[in-house]
Structures are given as structure tokens and as C-alpha cells.
Design a protein around this motif. Structure first.
Motif, short mmCIF file in Angstrom:
data_model
loop_
_atom_site.label_atom_id
_atom_site.label_comp_id
_atom_site.label_asym_id
_atom_site.label_seq_id
_atom_site.Cartn_x
_atom_site.Cartn_y
_atom_site.Cartn_z
N ILE A 59 -7.87 -1.35 -9.39
CA ILE A 59 -7.14 -1.28 -8.23
C ILE A 59 -7.16 -2.36 -7.24
N MET A 60 -6.01 -3.18 -7.38
CA MET A 60 -6.39 -4.61 -6.50
C MET A 60 -4.96 -4.76 -5.88
N ASP A 61 -5.16 -5.38 -4.52
CA ASP A 61 -4.19 -5.63 -3.73
C ASP A 61 -3.58 -7.25 -4.17
N LEU A 87 -1.54 -2.56 -9.28
CA LEU A 87 -1.72 -3.42 -8.18
C LEU A 87 -0.95 -2.87 -6.73
N LEU A 88 -1.44 -3.31 -5.65
CA LEU A 88 -1.22 -2.86 -4.32
C LEU A 88 -0.41 -3.80 -3.62
N THR A 89 0.72 -3.57 -2.93
CA THR A 89 1.22 -4.56 -1.88
C THR A 89 2.02 -3.90 -0.91
N GLY A 104 1.05 -8.04 -17.44
CA GLY A 104 0.35 -6.60 -18.09
C GLY A 104 -0.06 -5.92 -17.37
N VAL A 105 0.26 -5.75 -16.00
CA VAL A 105 0.12 -4.52 -14.93
C VAL A 105 0.46 -3.42 -15.42
N MET A 106 -0.34 -2.25 -15.19
CA MET A 106 0.04 -0.93 -15.74
C MET A 106 1.15 -0.23 -14.70
N ASN A 107 0.45 -0.35 -13.47
CA ASN A 107 1.28 0.39 -12.47
C ASN A 107 1.26 -0.34 -11.12
N TYR A 108 2.17 -0.23 -10.26
CA TYR A 108 2.50 -0.88 -9.14
C TYR A 108 2.64 0.01 -7.85
N LEU A 109 2.06 -0.11 -6.68
CA LEU A 109 2.17 1.01 -5.65
C LEU A 109 2.25 0.05 -4.32
#
Length: 205
Positions: A59-61, A87-89, A104-109
Motif C-alpha cells: 500500500i503506497m502513497d 496506490l494512495l493519493t 500494473g497497479v491493482m487498485n487506486y484509492l
């Protein structure tokens, strides 16, 4: 009774430069019965921790010092040192979404995040990753079978030509040799084909 994939604890790594946010995420993950195997405050440390722990999920910003989340994600995916990435933003920017897809990121929040948003995102990402791994494994098996078949067909053709026998007889001979030498058909076929190539190139056996 066997546990479902949703109940199995996964190893998760958190990369977030804001300490309070990182602590909140870690608490949510632990409450969901997953393991926090590492915490990073920048993209560089995240990569190093991935190399060490090989987490199931990161889980990465996106906005982080030294190396941002997009660039770090690209390196992680290229090196295959984590199962998947969420990814978080704080920015709901289409450009970020497109960049995330490319690496290739699986999801984005979108921040701020809470348990109701992050847990489903984690579970979806892990589920998709399992599906992709299973598909990749199946493709690799099929590719290996095809390669095995190709080399065996070449060896069979060599035996047919050399012994002046039928295809069925050549295959039986190849199979019997394989059993006698206690090696696979693929291994025996490779030796036969390589031997012929050496002769064709006038090289010593």
C-alpha cells in the motif's frame, strides 16, 4: 474445514511519508488479520523492504520524497518483488490513474481513507493477483508442453530418418530409450537434437 482465500493472512508493506496516516493504515490492516511486514516513508525504502520481505501486497502513497509511488511501483513490478500494489493519493487526477495503470497497479484509492474503503481495495487487489498468478502459471505450463512437444518431434524425425522407420516406431524407440536411461523424453530428445547439430557444424561430439 479449509479457509477461504479471504481469511488467509497476507503480508503487507506500507509506504507513506505521513506518520499518522501510516500508523492508521497499519492498525486497520492488523485488525483485518493481515501482517504488516514493513513500513517505509519514501519510495526508495519501500523498494528495499520489498526486496527483503517479498510482500503479497504494497500500500503506497503516490506523493513521497526521494522516489514517488509511481516510479517505485514501476521498479517493484519490473523486479517482481511484491505480489501487487494499491496506490494512495490525495488527488483525484486522471493523469495519476493512467500512470498507475501503466505500471500494473491493482487498485487506486483517494484520501482520506478508512476501513470501509481500504479493506475492500486490499481484498480485491489480492484476489486479482491470485487470479493472474494462476493464469500465468497455466500459460507457462502450456508453453512448456509446447516446447517439449517441439523438441520431441524433432528428435523423432531424426530417428525416423536415421533408422528408416515409421513415426510410431520412432516414438516407441524414443520412449524405450527414455525408460532405459531413466530420463525424461524432453531430456533425451534435447541430447539427440544437439548431437545432430554438432555433426552438422563439424564439431566434436
Amino acid at each position: 474445514m479449509k479457509e477461504s482465500s479471504e481469511m488467509i493472512s497476507k503480508n503487507i508493506l506500507i509506504a507513506e511519508d505521513e506518520l499518522i496516516t501510516r500508523m492508521d493504515i497499519a492498525e486497520i490492516i492488523k485488525e483485518a488479520q493481515h501482517n504488516v511486514v514493513g513500513e517505509a516513508s519514501d519510495g526508495f525504502d519501500c523498494i528495499e523492504l520489498c526486496r527483503k520481505h517479498r510482500p503479497d501486497l504494497v500500500i503506497m502513497d503516490i506523493k513521497m520524497p526521494i522516489l514517488d509511488g509511481i516510479k517505485a511501483s514501476k521498479i517493484i513490478m519490473e523486479e517482481n518483488i511484491a505480489g501487487c500494489i494499491v496506490l494512495l493519493t490525495a488527488y483525484n487526477d486522471k493523469e495519476y490513474v493512467e500512470e498507475a495503470k501503466k505500471v500494473g497497479v491493482m487498485n487506486y484509492l483517494i484520501k482520506p481513507i478508512d476501513e470501509k474503503s481500504i479493506i475492500p481495495a486490499i481484498e480485491v487487489a489480492l484476489s486479482r493477483n491470485e487470479e493472474m498468478r494462476a493464469m500465468k502459471s497455466e500459460v507457462e505450463k502450456l508453453e512448456k508442453k509446447l516446447e517439449d512437444r517441439k523438441i520431441i518431434e524433432k528428435a523423432k524425425g531424426i530417428i525416423m530418418h536415421r533408422e528408416k522407420i515409421s513415426e510410431e516406431e520412432a516414438y516407441c524407440m524414443l520412449r524405450n530409450m527414455s525408460m532405459k536411461k531413466r530420463c525424461s523424453l524432453r531430456t533425451l530428445a534435447e541430447i539427440i537434437v544437439k548431437t545432430v547439430r554438432l555433426k552438422e557444424n563439424n564439431l566434436p561430439k
